[in-house]
Design an enzyme around this catalytic site. Sequence first.
Site, PDB file in Angstrom:
ATOM      1  N   LYS A  22       0.878  -1.229   0.074  1.00 56.99           N
ATOM      2  CA  LYS A  22       0.044   0.110  -0.026  1.00 56.99           C
ATOM      3  C   LYS A  22       0.850   1.326   0.080  1.00 56.99           C
ATOM      4  O   LYS A  22       0.685   2.201  -0.973  1.00 56.99           O
ATOM      5  CB  LYS A  22      -0.852   0.122   1.332  1.00 56.99           C
ATOM      6  CG  LYS A  22      -1.445   1.097   1.541  1.00 56.99           C
ATOM      7  CD  LYS A  22      -2.259   1.178   2.917  1.00 56.99           C
ATOM      8  CE  LYS A  22      -2.659   2.421   3.615  1.00 56.99           C
ATOM      9  NZ  LYS A  22      -1.484   3.163   4.398  1.00 56.99           N
ATOM     10  N   ASN A  23       1.787   1.376   0.914  1.00 59.89           N
ATOM     11  CA  ASN A  23       2.610   2.624   1.140  1.00 59.89           C
ATOM     12  C   ASN A  23       3.585   2.849  -0.013  1.00 59.89           C
ATOM     13  O   ASN A  23       3.800   4.047  -0.500  1.00 59.89           O
ATOM     14  CB  ASN A  23       3.211   2.450   2.583  1.00 59.89           C
ATOM     15  CG  ASN A  23       2.222   2.844   3.560  1.00 59.89           C
ATOM     16  OD1 ASN A  23       1.128   3.088   3.393  1.00 59.89           O
ATOM     17  ND2 ASN A  23       2.596   2.552   4.808  1.00 59.89           N
ATOM     18  N   ARG A  93      -3.584   9.639   3.836  1.00 62.65           N
ATOM     19  CA  ARG A  93      -2.403  10.302   4.366  1.00 62.65           C
ATOM     20  C   ARG A  93      -1.461  10.351   2.828  1.00 62.65           C
ATOM     21  O   ARG A  93      -0.535  11.368   2.564  1.00 62.65           O
ATOM     22  CB  ARG A  93      -1.584   9.398   5.158  1.00 62.65           C
ATOM     23  CG  ARG A  93      -0.374  10.224   5.947  1.00 62.65           C
ATOM     24  CD  ARG A  93      -0.850  11.066   6.666  1.00 62.65           C
ATOM     25  NE  ARG A  93       0.279  12.061   7.281  1.00 62.65           N
ATOM     26  CZ  ARG A  93       0.011  13.185   7.778  1.00 62.65           C
ATOM     27  NH1 ARG A  93      -1.307  13.871   7.862  1.00 62.65           N
ATOM     28  NH2 ARG A  93       1.231  14.147   8.042  1.00 62.65           N
ATOM     29  N   CYS A 117      -4.789   8.058   9.150  1.00 66.29           N
ATOM     30  CA  CYS A 117      -5.091   7.171  10.465  1.00 66.29           C
ATOM     31  C   CYS A 117      -4.691   8.296  11.576  1.00 66.29           C
ATOM     32  O   CYS A 117      -3.863   9.007  11.539  1.00 66.29           O
ATOM     33  CB  CYS A 117      -4.236   6.005  10.818  1.00 66.29           C
ATOM     34  SG  CYS A 117      -4.868   4.792   9.670  1.00 66.29           S
ATOM     35  N   ARG A 122       0.057  14.505  13.221  1.00 69.26           N
ATOM     36  CA  ARG A 122       0.728  14.045  12.273  1.00 69.26           C
ATOM     37  C   ARG A 122       1.309  15.319  11.535  1.00 69.26           C
ATOM     38  O   ARG A 122       0.606  15.693  10.326  1.00 69.26           O
ATOM     39  CB  ARG A 122      -0.133  13.215  11.302  1.00 69.26           C
ATOM     40  CG  ARG A 122      -0.622  11.927  12.142  1.00 69.26           C
ATOM     41  CD  ARG A 122      -1.041  10.669  11.279  1.00 69.26           C
ATOM     42  NE  ARG A 122      -0.044  10.085  10.286  1.00 69.26           N
ATOM     43  CZ  ARG A 122      -0.086   9.302   9.661  1.00 69.26           C
ATOM     44  NH1 ARG A 122      -1.452   8.468   9.646  1.00 69.26           N
ATOM     45  NH2 ARG A 122       0.621   8.676   8.954  1.00 69.26           N
ATOM     46  N   PRO A 123       2.361  15.994  11.969  1.00 72.82           N
ATOM     47  CA  PRO A 123       2.839  17.030  11.235  1.00 72.82           C
ATOM     48  C   PRO A 123       3.425  16.961   9.883  1.00 72.82           C
ATOM     49  O   PRO A 123       3.855  15.694   9.370  1.00 72.82           O
ATOM     50  CB  PRO A 123       3.975  17.690  12.402  1.00 72.82           C
ATOM     51  CG  PRO A 123       4.398  16.362  13.102  1.00 72.82           C
ATOM     52  CD  PRO A 123       3.274  15.505  12.994  1.00 72.82           C
ATOM     53  N   ILE A 124       3.587  18.045   9.076  1.00 70.37           N
ATOM     54  CA  ILE A 124       4.223  17.731   7.788  1.00 70.37           C
ATOM     55  C   ILE A 124       5.427  18.887   7.541  1.00 70.37           C
ATOM     56  O   ILE A 124       5.911  19.524   6.816  1.00 70.37           O
ATOM     57  CB  ILE A 124       3.493  17.905   6.545  1.00 70.37           C
ATOM     58  CG1 ILE A 124       2.582  19.352   6.582  1.00 70.37           C
ATOM     59  CG2 ILE A 124       2.482  16.929   6.492  1.00 70.37           C
ATOM     60  CD1 ILE A 124       2.091  19.696   5.303  1.00 70.37           C
ATOM     61  N   ASP A 125       5.823  19.174   8.785  1.00 76.46           N
ATOM     62  CA  ASP A 125       6.927  20.425   9.083  1.00 76.46           C
ATOM     63  C   ASP A 125       8.310  19.909   8.167  1.00 76.46           C
ATOM     64  O   ASP A 125       8.922  20.805   7.591  1.00 76.46           O
ATOM     65  CB  ASP A 125       7.260  20.994  10.400  1.00 76.46           C
ATOM     66  CG  ASP A 125       7.605  19.681  11.166  1.00 76.46           C
ATOM     67  OD1 ASP A 125       6.789  18.520  11.325  1.00 76.46           O
ATOM     68  OD2 ASP A 125       8.550  19.728  11.821  1.00 76.46           O
ATOM     69  N   ASP A 308       3.666  -0.253  11.972  1.00 74.68           N
ATOM     70  CA  ASP A 308       2.271  -0.649  11.392  1.00 74.68           C
ATOM     71  C   ASP A 308       2.162  -1.837  11.687  1.00 74.68           C
ATOM     72  O   ASP A 308       0.974  -2.401  11.311  1.00 74.68           O
ATOM     73  CB  ASP A 308       2.314  -0.243   9.951  1.00 74.68           C
ATOM     74  CG  ASP A 308       2.354   1.161   9.599  1.00 74.68           C
ATOM     75  OD1 ASP A 308       1.909   1.979  10.520  1.00 74.68           O
ATOM     76  OD2 ASP A 308       2.339   1.307   8.506  1.00 74.68           O
ATOM     77  N   ARG A 400      -9.111   0.019   3.584  1.00 77.04           N
ATOM     78  CA  ARG A 400      -8.166   0.997   2.952  1.00 77.04           C
ATOM     79  C   ARG A 400      -6.717   0.292   2.545  1.00 77.04           C
ATOM     80  O   ARG A 400      -6.016   0.757   2.004  1.00 77.04           O
ATOM     81  CB  ARG A 400      -7.822   2.008   4.144  1.00 77.04           C
ATOM     82  CG  ARG A 400      -9.029   3.053   4.316  1.00 77.04           C
ATOM     83  CD  ARG A 400      -8.575   4.272   5.329  1.00 77.04           C
ATOM     84  NE  ARG A 400      -6.994   4.553   4.670  1.00 77.04           N
ATOM     85  CZ  ARG A 400      -6.344   5.124   5.669  1.00 77.04           C
ATOM     86  NH1 ARG A 400      -6.442   5.223   6.820  1.00 77.04           N
ATOM     87  NH2 ARG A 400      -5.130   5.424   4.909  1.00 77.04           N
TER      88      ARG A 400
HETATM   89  C1  UD1 Z   1       4.039   6.579   7.012  1.00 74.03           C
HETATM   90  C2  UD1 Z   1       3.165   5.576   6.721  1.00 74.03           C
HETATM   91  C3  UD1 Z   1       2.706   5.050   7.979  1.00 74.03           C
HETATM   92  C4  UD1 Z   1       3.648   4.638   9.047  1.00 74.03           C
HETATM   93  C5  UD1 Z   1       4.775   5.733   9.102  1.00 74.03           C
HETATM   94  C6  UD1 Z   1       5.973   5.219   9.969  1.00 74.03           C
HETATM   95  C7  UD1 Z   1       2.272   6.153   4.614  1.00 74.03           C
HETATM   96  C8  UD1 Z   1       1.236   6.723   3.787  1.00 74.03           C
HETATM   97  N1  UD1 Z   1       2.015   6.111   5.969  1.00 74.03           N
HETATM   98  O1  UD1 Z   1       3.677   7.650   7.613  1.00 74.03           O
HETATM   99  O2  UD1 Z   1       1.635   4.064   7.730  1.00 74.03           O
HETATM  100  O3  UD1 Z   1       2.993   4.419  10.240  1.00 74.03           O
HETATM  101  O4  UD1 Z   1       5.345   6.173   7.973  1.00 74.03           O
HETATM  102  O5  UD1 Z   1       6.621   4.068   9.452  1.00 74.03           O
HETATM  103  O6  UD1 Z   1       3.447   5.669   3.850  1.00 74.03           O
HETATM  104  N2  UD1 Z   1       7.265  13.924  11.772  1.00 74.03           N
HETATM  105  C9  UD1 Z   1       7.477  14.981  12.134  1.00 74.03           C
HETATM  106  N3  UD1 Z   1       7.169  16.008  11.188  1.00 74.03           N
HETATM  107  C10 UD1 Z   1       6.930  15.708   9.806  1.00 74.03           C
HETATM  108  C11 UD1 Z   1       6.766  14.505   9.500  1.00 74.03           C
HETATM  109  C12 UD1 Z   1       6.981  13.506  10.397  1.00 74.03           C
HETATM  110  O7  UD1 Z   1       7.710  15.250  13.222  1.00 74.03           O
HETATM  111  O8  UD1 Z   1       6.989  16.576   9.027  1.00 74.03           O
HETATM  112  C13 UD1 Z   1       7.184  12.536  12.847  1.00 74.03           C
HETATM  113  C14 UD1 Z   1       6.005  12.135  13.008  1.00 74.03           C
HETATM  114  O9  UD1 Z   1       5.083  12.607  14.021  1.00 74.03           O
HETATM  115  C15 UD1 Z   1       6.223  10.816  13.420  1.00 74.03           C
HETATM  116  C16 UD1 Z   1       7.631  10.381  12.717  1.00 74.03           C
HETATM  117  O10 UD1 Z   1       7.961  11.594  12.125  1.00 74.03           O
HETATM  118  O11 UD1 Z   1       6.490  10.741  14.893  1.00 74.03           O
HETATM  119  C17 UD1 Z   1       7.390   9.374  11.662  1.00 74.03           C
HETATM  120  O12 UD1 Z   1       6.384   9.687  10.792  1.00 74.03           O
HETATM  121  P1  UD1 Z   1       6.509   9.631   9.224  1.00 74.03           P
HETATM  122  O13 UD1 Z   1       7.594   8.496   8.953  1.00 74.03           O
HETATM  123  O14 UD1 Z   1       6.709  10.803   8.381  1.00 74.03           O
HETATM  124  O15 UD1 Z   1       5.145   8.957   8.876  1.00 74.03           O
HETATM  125  P2  UD1 Z   1       4.333   9.064   7.607  1.00 74.03           P
HETATM  126  O16 UD1 Z   1       5.261   9.220   6.442  1.00 74.03           O
HETATM  127  O17 UD1 Z   1       3.272  10.094   8.196  1.00 74.03           O
END
Ligand code: UD1
Length: 421
Positions: A22-23, A93, A117, A122-125, A308, A400
């Site tokens: 999926k991812n 996501r 989820c 779930r930040p995108i910073d 996951d 999903r």
């Molecule tokens: C992806 C997966 C999700 C999985 C996760 C961790 C997809 C669509 N989703 O989510 O299923 O649980 O990887 O393996 O592929 N973080 C920040 N700032 C950011 C982005 C992330 O602080 O801009 C932190 C998050 O809060 C979290 C950590 O980084 O604690 C890991 O998140 P991330 O690897 O980015 O997860 P996703 O890509 O959202």
Amino acid sequence: MHSYMIEGGQPLNGHVRIGGSKNASLAVLSAAMAIDGPCVIENLPAISDIEILLEIFSDIGATVEYIRPGAVRIDARTINTHEVLHDRVTELRGSYYLLGALLGRFGKVALRMPGGCDFGVRPIDLHLKGFQALGAKTEVAHGIVSCQAEELTGGGVFLDTVSVGATVNIMLAAVKAKGKTVIDNAAREPHIVDVANFLNAMGADVRGAGTDVIRINGRPTLPANQEYTVIPDQIEAGTYMMLAPLTGGDITVEGVIPKHMEPLSAKLMEMGVTVEEGEDSIRCYLKEGSKLKATSFKTMPYPGFPTDLQPQATVLLCVAEGTGRMIENVWENRFQYVDALRMMGANIITSGRLAVVQGNSHLTGSRITARDLRAGAAMVMAGLAAKETTEVLDINRIERGYEYFVDKLTRLGAKIERVES
Ligand code: UD1
């Protein structure tokens, strides 16, 4: 609304073919939005997240055509807007990958804030920090993320938290940027490597994927016109692998890359499970006389134990002998499903990121809710291990990410039905 009705207590036995990741699919499909010609992507799982993403692609003008089940031909040259405001963006996501892909393509993008989820903030910073390092200005306002660059230029990005999404997104923008980009402390998940392989097959120059330093030499155009097969789903495979010892059965997952499963295989062996690796299959079972033993898990970025698979492994700890521990290092609030397990008779104490699981529980059927995708799968697992009937509600969350879930489980001997609730 549909739910799953499960008669638990059956040992699950047999072979199950694992679908595409999926991812990885979400990331590879989005990468196709950055390239300059048609391509064919194969081994896509039959799940709603993929259908929604493809609907969003069509909405912005991309040409998307299913050529057979699990395979699409995509041509991004027909995209007619950099604005992705479709309502369904908020349902998953993976839609956030359109930020990097369209920023690379048009030098600008506006995207409704992605959903997914709920297991904490779930930040995108870090994604935005990466785009800024490539010369983009970014803004979040009224629920829309906007990024714009006069000219995207390569740069250095250090990710202070290992992030799968940020690593992929920065790669997607950088393949078209002018010059060299270096991502430090990059995520190393198999799907990072898959996206890099896809991009390279389409003409990009991405090196080091799978290590924590990724180097990208931007290219003005990516000619594409290739076919690409997505890797198998680690998390789907892991869920079935755990079902074998959970139900006292014997399951072989087929079509997997055993190397990707090592973080789970190692833990299962520690718990007393026999794990037999083939070239592209893994068999799991408990030898006669062997008992499932509790252990401690810590979720970590790859090659650590995947977050996951955390809820599913917690269910396994409920029936193991002894006291197990689950430490969730990735997400701050991923134990919301534990209440449902307690209703089924599990003995679990949580404190922050730690769950202590007292094993030897005799789970009993109950009416429970799928709080999110993987927790939902864990609820189904608990139902399959429990005595009597379990009803799992809100199964759209499970669908999903698990293709043909009822069919695959039924073929392994499960008594599970999808019913109108
Ligand atoms: C992806 C997966 C999700 C999985 C996760 C961790 C997809 C669509 N989703 O989510 O299923 O649980 O990887 O393996 O592929 N973080 C920040 N700032 C950011 C982005 C992330 O602080 O801009 C932190 C998050 O809060 C979290 C950590 O980084 O604690 C890991 O998140 P991330 O690897 O980015 O997860 P996703 O890509 O959202």
